[in-house]
Design an enzyme around this catalytic site. Structure first.
Site, PDB file in Angstrom:
ATOM      1  CE  LYS A 185     -25.947 -53.522  -8.799  1.00 44.85           C
ATOM      2  NZ  LYS A 185     -27.433 -53.423  -8.831  1.00 44.85           N
ATOM      3  CE  LYS A 188     -33.028 -50.574  -4.421  1.00 48.77           C
ATOM      4  NZ  LYS A 188     -32.956 -51.949  -4.943  1.00 48.77           N
TER       5      LYS A 188
END
Length: 296
Positions: free
Chosen positions: A239, A171
């Site tokens: 983030k 990811k």
């Protein structure tokens, strides 16, 4: 059919939980805001008053929350999953978090008799609504096999990529590519407009060649229209870029273009655009080019 506790009913989690309800599962939802729980109940799910309440009778727990501390909180706290779920419960974490935290969760779950896999997703809000998410899965073979029927309800491409933490590593790579793609599409739009080219026609031509991408197909038109309604917020991609930089540094991997893109995302966020969709990278390029900023 199973009883599924679904923790985190945000932009992504809400439609995913809804698909599981539609598939016939009993879905017990919990979210920090009551409105999201009420929406799930109106679709046929059930509401919970706490994480402990949600997981008490669940066979499967799915978490879809913003960041590593959030997952650790709902998993390891006194009111959390591992203290209150039945032994043998399957925890599918579909959040995007640090790979080392995914490994930590798997180890902590094992100590409590909880089976844990990391299964982050790609596809954004549209992919969640259409149940066509790409899901990259880390964990033990048997646990991944047990989770697959639930993942197939919300996703189209489901790939077991390795042991615990591997899904989160893939990811991170996904978010690296997506960020770079958005930035370059934004730069291309500004270049086309600077030369008076019909940007819509230009993007159509680009999409048909080697420059074609899901970003162009899904977001090109909305970028041209200055529509940055969040499907995935700049705040969250900021983030994720932190996860990418930290992970690369830990292994001595150079990501020069990724590092620059991370700075551009951070700059956009510092200028107040953190709540916009990550396609708003266009606004950053426009500012740097001294042009009128889209969507303002």
């Amino acid at each position: 059919m199973s009883t599924i506790a679904f923790i985190g009913l945000g932009i992504m989690g809400a439609p995913m939980a809804g698909h599981l309800v539609d598939a016939g599962h009993t879905v017990v939802g919990y979210n920090r805001s009551q409105g999201a729980i009420d929406t799930l109940v109106s679709r046929g799910g059930k509401g919970a008053t706490s994480v402990a309440d949600a997981v008490a009778e669940a066979e499967v727990v799915i978490t879809m929350v913003p960041d590593s501390p959030d997952v650790l909180g709902v998993a390891l706290g006194e009111d959390g999953i591992y203290a209150n779920a039945k032994p043998g419960t399957l925890h599918i974490d579909m959040s995007t978090i640090r790979p080392d935290v995914a490994v930590q969760l798997a180890e902590a779950g094992s100590e409590r008799g909880i089976r844990v896999i990391d299964a982050p997703v790609s596809g954004g809000e549209a992919g969640a609504k259409e149940a066509i998410l790409s899901i990259m899965v880390g964990g033990a073979d048997d646990d991944v096999a047990a989770a697959t029927p639930y993942l197939e309800v919300v996703g189209k491409t489901i790939v077991h990529v390795g042991p615990a933490g591997s899904g989160q590593t893939v990811k991170a790579a996904n978010q690296l590519i997506v960020a770079g793609n958005y930035e370059l599409v934004a730069e291309a739009i500004v270049l086309l407009r600077a030369y008076g080219v019909d940007a819509e026609a230009g993007l159509k031509a680009l999409a048909g060649g080697l420059a074609g991408s899901t970003v162009l197909n899904r977001k090109g038109a909305s970028m041209l229209a200055g529509d940055f309604k969040p499907g995935f917020r700049i705040d969250l991609h900021h983030k994720d870029m932190g996860i990418i930089l930290e992970s690369a540094r830990a292994k001595g991997v150079a990501i020069p273009l990724g590092s620059v893109t991370a700075q551009l995302i951070g700059s956009l966020r510092a200028q107040g655009d953190g709540g916009l969709d990550h396609s708003a990278l266009l606004r950053g390029v426009e500012r740097l080019s001294g042009q009128e900023v889209s969507g303002s």
